[in-house]
Scaffold this motif. Structure first.
Motif, PDB file in Angstrom:
ATOM      1  N   TYR A  87      35.269 -11.567 -25.071  1.00 54.19           N
ATOM      2  CA  TYR A  87      33.839 -11.282 -25.098  1.00 54.19           C
ATOM      3  C   TYR A  87      33.283 -10.914 -26.468  1.00 54.19           C
ATOM      4  O   TYR A  87      32.069 -10.778 -26.614  1.00 54.19           O
ATOM      5  CB  TYR A  87      33.540 -10.137 -24.119  1.00 54.19           C
ATOM      6  N   ASP A  93      28.584 -12.023 -21.510  1.00 52.74           N
ATOM      7  CA  ASP A  93      28.552 -10.637 -21.075  1.00 52.74           C
ATOM      8  C   ASP A  93      29.750 -10.339 -20.184  1.00 52.74           C
ATOM      9  O   ASP A  93      30.296 -11.223 -19.525  1.00 52.74           O
ATOM     10  CB  ASP A  93      27.267 -10.346 -20.292  1.00 52.74           C
ATOM     11  N   ARG A  94      30.108  -9.073 -20.157  1.00 50.84           N
ATOM     12  CA  ARG A  94      31.148  -8.600 -19.241  1.00 50.84           C
ATOM     13  C   ARG A  94      30.458  -8.291 -17.918  1.00 50.84           C
ATOM     14  O   ARG A  94      29.865  -7.239 -17.755  1.00 50.84           O
ATOM     15  CB  ARG A  94      31.820  -7.359 -19.818  1.00 50.84           C
ATOM     16  N   PRO A 126      33.208 -13.441 -17.078  1.00 50.92           N
ATOM     17  CA  PRO A 126      32.218 -13.827 -18.095  1.00 50.92           C
ATOM     18  C   PRO A 126      30.952 -14.398 -17.483  1.00 50.92           C
ATOM     19  O   PRO A 126      30.999 -15.298 -16.651  1.00 50.92           O
ATOM     20  CB  PRO A 126      32.969 -14.880 -18.925  1.00 50.92           C
TER      21      PRO A 126
END
Length: 265
Positions: A87, A93-94, A126
């Protein structure tokens, strides 16, 4: 307590893997437990095959995410989980699979531990930042809220199973496949009767760069459609309680949900 199979009046077992060897084994078990949720981790993709969690709507606590960081599960070798290396320095984004706010219930210390546990990388997948941060999820992001708004659930209790769906032609990035679909099956009870709803979110990665809502579409599906795309089978109780009519879409094009009011809870 981890995922509670007896959380509802009807017992719901976690999904049964079709190929158990695909899962990471922790102390001889494919099931990895956290506070209020459990999961099975794929040895191939390094992401959760499924995450199962419980929500006690009457005992939710407001816990801040401030100061809580993402972390790798110390019980699992780093090479067996997709950590921060995926990431860093990109628009991914996580994204939580089990929603953080869903898990924050019980007494304060329990809710705080669940809040922290939700940030473990095994519960993360993700998602493009335009989807995860700016409300682009549309219907998908409001499924649980819609359920509470539109139904009279017994004891305000919900159990959910969700995760990623992978395909042979998924884009690979930094050694990891990036999922183009996510699934979620929601279980609750009304007047003592178990009800279930299943959904799939599709991400059109070719359109994400345009920040286009059409890149993200949510469909109601039958549980069997999720099973056909994943390495598991649901508990029979989920199939028996699901009223989605798959046959009605055989001859017609299925349309995505455009608003939570489209869902007949």
């Amino acid at each position: 307590m981890a995922f509670d199979t007896d959380f509802l009046s009807t017992a719901i077992r976690p999904p049964k893997l079709k190929q158990a060897e695909d899962a990471f084994q922790l102390n001889g078990s494919e099931i990895i437990d956290y506070t209020h949720f459990s999961l099975a981790l794929s040895s191939l993709t390094k992401f959760a095959i499924w995450v199962a969690w419980n929500i006690d709507g009457m005992n939710l606590k407001k816990i801040s995410r401030k100061g809580v960081g993402f972390f790798e599960d110390s019980r699992i070798p780093p090479d067996d989980q997709a950590g921060n290396q995926l990431y860093k320095s990109n628009p991914l984004d996580r994204g939580h699979l089990a929603r953080r706010v869903d898990l924050n219930w019980g007494d304060y210390s329990e809710a705080k531990k669940a809040n922290s546990d939700s940030f473990v990388f095994t519960n993360i997948a993700p998602q493009m930042d335009s989807f995860n941060q700016s409300g682009k999820g549309g219907v998908w992001g409001e499924l649980e809220n819609s359920l509470y708004d539109q139904t009279e659930m017994d004891r305000s209790r919900v159990s959910i199973i969700g995760g990623c769906i992978f395909h042979e032609d998924d884009r690979e990035y930094r050694g990891y496949k990036i999922p183009t679909e996510f699934y979620k099956t929601i279980m609750y009870e009304e007047s003592g009767k178990l009800k279930t709803k299943s959904f799939i979110l599709t991400q059109d990665l070719s359109r994400l760069s345009f920040l286009d809502l059409e890149a993200f579409k949510t469909y109601e599906v039958a549980p069997s459609e999720i099973e056909a795309k994943c390495n598991f089978t649901f508990d029979d109780a989920i199939h028996q309680a699901n009223e989605f009519d798959l046959n009605s879409f055989i001859q017609t094009e299925r349309k995505p949900l455009t608003d939570t009011s489209d869902i007949n809870w």
